[in-house]
Scaffold this active site. Structure first.
Site, mmCIF file in Angstrom:
data_model
loop_
_atom_site.group_PDB
_atom_site.id
_atom_site.type_symbol
_atom_site.label_atom_id
_atom_site.label_comp_id
_atom_site.label_asym_id
_atom_site.label_seq_id
_atom_site.Cartn_x
_atom_site.Cartn_y
_atom_site.Cartn_z
ATOM 1 N N GLU A 1 -9.240 -10.888 -7.726
ATOM 2 C CA GLU A 1 -8.399 -9.701 -7.532
ATOM 3 C C GLU A 1 -7.259 -9.651 -8.553
ATOM 4 O O GLU A 1 -6.929 -8.586 -9.065
ATOM 5 C CB GLU A 1 -7.821 -9.698 -6.115
ATOM 6 C CG GLU A 1 -8.876 -9.450 -5.044
ATOM 7 C CD GLU A 1 -8.324 -9.499 -3.629
ATOM 8 O OE1 GLU A 1 -9.110 -9.238 -2.703
ATOM 9 O OE2 GLU A 1 -7.118 -9.820 -3.448
ATOM 10 N N ASN B 1 -1.826 -0.366 7.309
ATOM 11 C CA ASN B 1 -1.273 -1.684 7.634
ATOM 12 C C ASN B 1 -0.386 -2.258 6.523
ATOM 13 O O ASN B 1 -0.188 -3.462 6.431
ATOM 14 C CB ASN B 1 -2.387 -2.653 8.040
ATOM 15 C CG ASN B 1 -3.432 -2.846 6.964
ATOM 16 O OD1 ASN B 1 -3.266 -2.366 5.850
ATOM 17 N ND2 ASN B 1 -4.496 -3.549 7.275
ATOM 18 N N HIS C 1 -1.994 -5.310 1.355
ATOM 19 C CA HIS C 1 -3.214 -6.091 1.136
ATOM 20 C C HIS C 1 -2.795 -7.465 0.642
ATOM 21 O O HIS C 1 -1.917 -7.576 -0.216
ATOM 22 C CB HIS C 1 -4.118 -5.454 0.077
ATOM 23 C CG HIS C 1 -5.158 -6.421 -0.387
ATOM 24 N ND1 HIS C 1 -6.300 -6.677 0.333
ATOM 25 C CD2 HIS C 1 -5.197 -7.269 -1.442
ATOM 26 C CE1 HIS C 1 -7.002 -7.623 -0.273
ATOM 27 N NE2 HIS C 1 -6.344 -8.001 -1.358
ATOM 28 N N TYR D 1 -12.231 -3.931 -3.393
ATOM 29 C CA TYR D 1 -12.781 -4.378 -2.106
ATOM 30 C C TYR D 1 -14.139 -5.048 -2.240
ATOM 31 O O TYR D 1 -14.556 -5.769 -1.333
ATOM 32 C CB TYR D 1 -12.818 -3.223 -1.095
ATOM 33 C CG TYR D 1 -11.445 -2.990 -0.490
ATOM 34 C CD1 TYR D 1 -10.906 -3.894 0.432
ATOM 35 C CD2 TYR D 1 -10.662 -1.909 -0.869
ATOM 36 C CE1 TYR D 1 -9.638 -3.718 0.955
ATOM 37 C CE2 TYR D 1 -9.388 -1.709 -0.350
ATOM 38 C CZ TYR D 1 -8.879 -2.629 0.565
ATOM 39 O OH TYR D 1 -7.616 -2.450 1.076
ATOM 40 N N ARG E 1 -0.737 -14.799 3.887
ATOM 41 C CA ARG E 1 -1.486 -14.207 5.017
ATOM 42 C C ARG E 1 -0.713 -14.397 6.328
ATOM 43 O O ARG E 1 -0.694 -13.513 7.180
ATOM 44 C CB ARG E 1 -2.876 -14.836 5.143
ATOM 45 C CG ARG E 1 -3.806 -14.554 3.983
ATOM 46 C CD ARG E 1 -4.403 -13.178 4.008
ATOM 47 N NE ARG E 1 -5.445 -13.013 4.986
ATOM 48 C CZ ARG E 1 -6.329 -12.012 4.961
ATOM 49 N NH1 ARG E 1 -6.280 -11.092 3.993
ATOM 50 N NH2 ARG E 1 -7.243 -11.891 5.883
ATOM 51 N N LYS F 1 0.830 -1.198 0.000
ATOM 52 C CA LYS F 1 0.000 0.000 0.000
ATOM 53 C C LYS F 1 0.872 1.259 0.000
ATOM 54 O O LYS F 1 2.086 1.181 0.263
ATOM 55 C CB LYS F 1 -0.921 -0.049 1.229
ATOM 56 C CG LYS F 1 -1.936 -1.207 1.176
ATOM 57 C CD LYS F 1 -2.797 -1.269 2.434
ATOM 58 C CE LYS F 1 -3.851 -2.364 2.334
ATOM 59 N NZ LYS F 1 -4.698 -2.436 3.565
ATOM 60 N N ARG G 1 3.220 -6.894 9.344
ATOM 61 C CA ARG G 1 2.448 -5.841 10.025
ATOM 62 C C ARG G 1 2.850 -5.725 11.496
ATOM 63 O O ARG G 1 2.883 -4.625 12.054
ATOM 64 C CB ARG G 1 0.957 -6.138 9.906
ATOM 65 C CG ARG G 1 0.405 -5.873 8.509
ATOM 66 C CD ARG G 1 -0.970 -6.481 8.371
ATOM 67 N NE ARG G 1 -1.663 -6.118 7.146
ATOM 68 C CZ ARG G 1 -2.763 -6.756 6.727
ATOM 69 N NH1 ARG G 1 -3.256 -7.754 7.425
ATOM 70 N NH2 ARG G 1 -3.358 -6.394 5.610
HETATM 71 P P1 GDP Z 1 -7.491 -7.758 5.389
HETATM 72 O O1 GDP Z 1 -7.911 -8.756 4.354
HETATM 73 O O2 GDP Z 1 -6.609 -8.320 6.462
HETATM 74 O O3 GDP Z 1 -6.908 -6.492 4.808
HETATM 75 O O4 GDP Z 1 -8.825 -7.300 6.150
HETATM 76 P P2 GDP Z 1 -10.341 -7.146 5.637
HETATM 77 O O5 GDP Z 1 -10.508 -7.639 4.231
HETATM 78 O O6 GDP Z 1 -11.215 -7.710 6.701
HETATM 79 O O7 GDP Z 1 -10.524 -5.573 5.684
HETATM 80 C C1 GDP Z 1 -10.032 -4.754 4.661
HETATM 81 C C2 GDP Z 1 -9.787 -3.375 5.235
HETATM 82 O O8 GDP Z 1 -10.965 -2.870 5.883
HETATM 83 C C3 GDP Z 1 -8.696 -3.318 6.302
HETATM 84 O O9 GDP Z 1 -7.398 -3.201 5.758
HETATM 85 C C4 GDP Z 1 -9.115 -2.097 7.110
HETATM 86 O O10 GDP Z 1 -8.688 -0.910 6.460
HETATM 87 C C5 GDP Z 1 -10.634 -2.135 7.043
HETATM 88 N N1 GDP Z 1 -11.189 -2.792 8.228
HETATM 89 C C6 GDP Z 1 -11.519 -4.099 8.382
HETATM 90 N N2 GDP Z 1 -12.010 -4.341 9.598
HETATM 91 C C7 GDP Z 1 -12.005 -3.154 10.256
HETATM 92 C C8 GDP Z 1 -12.397 -2.738 11.600
HETATM 93 O O11 GDP Z 1 -12.870 -3.532 12.426
HETATM 94 N N3 GDP Z 1 -12.245 -1.413 11.896
HETATM 95 C C9 GDP Z 1 -11.746 -0.512 11.010
HETATM 96 N N4 GDP Z 1 -11.616 0.758 11.382
HETATM 97 N N5 GDP Z 1 -11.351 -0.872 9.749
HETATM 98 C C10 GDP Z 1 -11.479 -2.164 9.383
HETATM 99 MG MG MG Z 2 -9.451 -8.821 2.923
#
Ligand code: GDP
Ligand code: MG
Length: 198
Positions: free
Chosen positions: A167, A153, A156, A51, A116, A11, A133
């Site tokens: 994706e 973070n 992705h 997303y 992951r 990112k 991370r």
């Molecule tokens: P990843 O696959 O580990 O990146 O996580 P997800 O697909 O669940 O979420 C994608 C993005 O959504 C994350 O990188 C965060 O920016 C946001 N996000 C997900 N869960 C949360 C949460 O509980 N709180 C907040 N503030 N952002 C979240």
């Molecule tokens: Mg995700």
């Protein structure tokens, strides 16, 4: 199985913090093969598509976020998961289109899960030490929510094989992904390991 692929994005914060080499190193030394890579500046529209490739992402992420507010004894900004995800998505578009990102396709057995694991959990505050991370960033939902922005973070990484396929086709043309042999694949995957001893 040995040809499983996953999408990784470094990112904009990862690029700005000069962590491109460090991040690539961590995936590369696992034995996974880099099958495609480029630097791109994304758009809000592209990030929304990214997303929402999983049609359930809005609902699941909204519900998960509401639960995590309540677990901490906090009041979520809305009880509607889709409203919550709209806020998240708005912040993610600003974050992800703010500068160049590195898009990569990594290939090998269990590529999705291995990537992951190396990447670590979504919220840097709680991601394990030893993960990317966990080691290189200190952000939290508490701080990013208070500041009205996406959590920073660094990376992705696709969450499932199905998500990865969708994706990858969103970020790469078929001809940008290279099929080639890596010499180390023999020691990683060869059944008999013959041809080593002279
Ligand atoms: P990843 O696959 O580990 O990146 O996580 P997800 O697909 O669940 O979420 C994608 C993005 O959504 C994350 O990188 C965060 O920016 C946001 N996000 C997900 N869960 C949360 C949460 O509980 N709180 C907040 N503030 N952002 C979240
Ligand atoms: Mg995700």
């Amino acid at each position: 199985m040995k040809k499983e692929r996953t999408l990784v994005l470094i990112k904009p914060d990862g690029v700005q913090r000069s962590l491109i080499g460090e991040i690539i190193k961590r995936y590369e030394r696992s034995g996974l093969k880099l099958a495609g890579m480029k630097m791109v500046v994304s758009t809000a529209e592209h990030i929304e598509k990214h997303y929402t490739v999983d049609p359930e992402w809005r609902r699941i992420t909204g519900e998960k976020t509401i639960k995590s507010y309540k677990d901490k004894g906090l009041q979520p900004p809305s009880e509607d998961p889709l409203v919550i995800t709209d806020i998240l998505l708005g912040n993610l578009k600003k974050y992800m289109a703010s500068g160049p990102v590195i898009a990569m396709v990594w290939q090998g057995v269990h590529a999705v899960k291995i990537v992951r694991k190396i990447t670590g959990g979504t919220e840097p505050l709680t991601s394990d030490v030893g993960t990317i991370r966990g080691d290189f960033v200190l952000d939290s939902y508490q701080l990013s929510d208070a500041d009205g922005r996406a959590v920073r973070n660094l990376i992705h990484a696709s969450g499932s094989v199905d998500e990865a396929e969708k994706e990858i086709s969103l970020w790469f043309k078929p001809e940008e992904i290279i099929n080639y042999r890596l010499v180390q694949e023999q020691i990683l995957y060869d059944v008999n390991l013959d041809g080593i001893l002279e």
